[in-house]
Design a protein around this motif. Structure first.
Motif, PDB file in Angstrom:
ATOM      1  N   GLU A  34      36.894  35.355   9.265  1.00  0.00           N
ATOM      2  CA  GLU A  34      37.492  36.002  10.436  1.00  0.00           C
ATOM      3  C   GLU A  34      38.508  37.059  10.014  1.00  0.00           C
ATOM      4  OE1 GLU A  34      36.570  35.426  13.679  1.00  0.00           O
ATOM      5  OE2 GLU A  34      34.996  34.230  12.729  1.00  0.00           O
ATOM      6  N   LEU A  35      39.262  36.755   8.954  1.00  0.00           N
ATOM      7  CA  LEU A  35      40.250  37.714   8.455  1.00  0.00           C
ATOM      8  C   LEU A  35      39.554  38.971   7.946  1.00  0.00           C
ATOM      9  CD1 LEU A  35      42.753  35.412   6.530  1.00  0.00           C
ATOM     10  CD2 LEU A  35      43.284  36.822   8.514  1.00  0.00           C
ATOM     11  N   GLU A  36      38.434  38.769   7.285  1.00  0.00           N
ATOM     12  CA  GLU A  36      37.675  39.896   6.759  1.00  0.00           C
ATOM     13  C   GLU A  36      37.208  40.807   7.894  1.00  0.00           C
ATOM     14  OE1 GLU A  36      37.577  40.831   3.648  1.00  0.00           O
ATOM     15  OE2 GLU A  36      36.469  42.584   4.377  1.00  0.00           O
ATOM     16  N   LYS A  37      36.737  40.183   8.978  1.00  0.00           N
ATOM     17  CA  LYS A  37      36.312  40.969  10.151  1.00  0.00           C
ATOM     18  C   LYS A  37      37.485  41.770  10.709  1.00  0.00           C
ATOM     19  CE  LYS A  37      33.069  37.617  11.828  1.00  0.00           C
ATOM     20  NZ  LYS A  37      32.984  36.611  12.906  1.00  0.00           N
ATOM     21  N   ALA A  38      38.646  41.106  10.783  1.00  0.00           N
ATOM     22  CA  ALA A  38      39.833  41.778  11.325  1.00  0.00           C
ATOM     23  C   ALA A  38      40.252  42.943  10.429  1.00  0.00           C
ATOM     24  CB  ALA A  38      40.973  40.779  11.478  1.00  0.00           C
ATOM     25  N   ARG A  39      40.049  42.774   9.125  1.00  0.00           N
ATOM     26  CA  ARG A  39      40.361  43.857   8.191  1.00  0.00           C
ATOM     27  C   ARG A  39      39.417  45.029   8.408  1.00  0.00           C
ATOM     28  NH1 ARG A  39      42.442  40.716   3.975  1.00  0.00           N
ATOM     29  NH2 ARG A  39      40.407  39.764   3.713  1.00  0.00           N
ATOM     30  N   ILE A  44      44.182  44.332  11.053  1.00  0.00           N
ATOM     31  CA  ILE A  44      45.175  44.062  10.025  1.00  0.00           C
ATOM     32  C   ILE A  44      44.820  44.840   8.761  1.00  0.00           C
ATOM     33  CG2 ILE A  44      45.769  41.736  10.828  1.00  0.00           C
ATOM     34  CD1 ILE A  44      43.882  40.722   8.488  1.00  0.00           C
ATOM     35  N   GLY A  45      45.802  44.959   7.873  1.00  0.00           N
ATOM     36  CA  GLY A  45      45.551  45.532   6.562  1.00  0.00           C
ATOM     37  C   GLY A  45      45.353  44.402   5.571  1.00  0.00           C
ATOM     38  N   LYS A  51      48.264  37.112  12.153  1.00  0.00           N
ATOM     39  CA  LYS A  51      48.634  35.883  12.844  1.00  0.00           C
ATOM     40  C   LYS A  51      47.320  35.244  13.254  1.00  0.00           C
ATOM     41  CE  LYS A  51      50.584  34.448  17.258  1.00  0.00           C
ATOM     42  NZ  LYS A  51      51.294  34.924  18.453  1.00  0.00           N
ATOM     43  N   VAL A  52      47.119  34.025  12.832  1.00  0.00           N
ATOM     44  CA  VAL A  52      45.871  33.338  13.137  1.00  0.00           C
ATOM     45  C   VAL A  52      46.130  32.234  14.153  1.00  0.00           C
ATOM     46  CG1 VAL A  52      43.980  31.941  12.209  1.00  0.00           C
ATOM     47  CG2 VAL A  52      44.940  33.799  10.831  1.00  0.00           C
ATOM     48  N   LYS A 100      45.054  38.149  14.941  1.00  0.00           N
ATOM     49  CA  LYS A 100      45.785  39.261  15.557  1.00  0.00           C
ATOM     50  C   LYS A 100      46.781  39.789  14.549  1.00  0.00           C
ATOM     51  CE  LYS A 100      45.666  37.193  20.111  1.00  0.00           C
ATOM     52  NZ  LYS A 100      46.412  36.036  20.636  1.00  0.00           N
ATOM     53  N   LYS A 101      47.398  40.887  14.925  1.00  0.00           N
ATOM     54  CA  LYS A 101      48.496  41.385  14.115  1.00  0.00           C
ATOM     55  C   LYS A 101      49.660  40.413  14.271  1.00  0.00           C
ATOM     56  CE  LYS A 101      50.513  45.859  13.030  1.00  0.00           C
ATOM     57  NZ  LYS A 101      50.718  45.393  11.678  1.00  0.00           N
TER      58      LYS A 101
END
Ligand SMILES: [Zn+2]
Length: 140
Positions: A34-39, A44-45, A51-52, A100-101
């Motif tokens: 999920e973090l990878e998708k957000a990146r 996010i950077g 914030k998860v 989210k950020k």
């Protein structure tokens, strides 16, 4: 307690712990995706910008998962990790992770995003944890 009893207790605990760690790493793997998708969509950077919010799955109830908030935060290297709820499902785990950020501002020292950055006027760019550390150092 007799030594053999103690050994037995220790074994049981470490088995339980192993199961917990197994679950933690499962969770971690899922959330990293999920973090990878957000990146990729530039929400996010770095992972520390995130914030998860997570809705997890637990056989043992919410308390166990609550205790893992900090561990997961560190494992994932995110600034905030919040367990919104725990789904109790017998066989199919329900995973929902929203990335989210992170809230607050980025602390200049630890790069974590904290909502208490700026609350100390002497150290306006630090989070309270770092203010404590900085204060302890200057008094050492
Ligand atoms: Zn800090």
């Amino acid at each position: 307690m007799h030594l053999s009893e103690w050994e037995a207790a220790r074994f049981t605990r470490s088995e339980a712990e192993e199961t917990e760690w197994g679950k933690l790493f499962e969770t971690r793997k899922h959330i990293l995706g999920e973090l990878e998708k957000a990146r990729q969509d530039k929400t996010i950077g770095k992972s520390l910008d995130a914030k998860v919010s997570w809705i997890g799955f637990s056989e043992n109830g919410a308390e166990v998962e609550r205790a893992q908030e900090n561990e997961l935060k560190e494992l994932l290297n995110v600034s905030q990790f919040i367990i919104e709820g725990v789904a109790r499902q017998q066989d199919s785990p329900v995973w929902t992770a929203a990335v989210k950020k992170a809230d607050g501002q980025k602390c200049e020292r630890c790069w974590h995003w904290e909502t208490d950055v700026g609350t100390n006027t002497e150290h306006p760019t630090l989070c309270s944890r770092c203010v404590e550390a900085a204060t302890a150092l200057s008094h050492a």
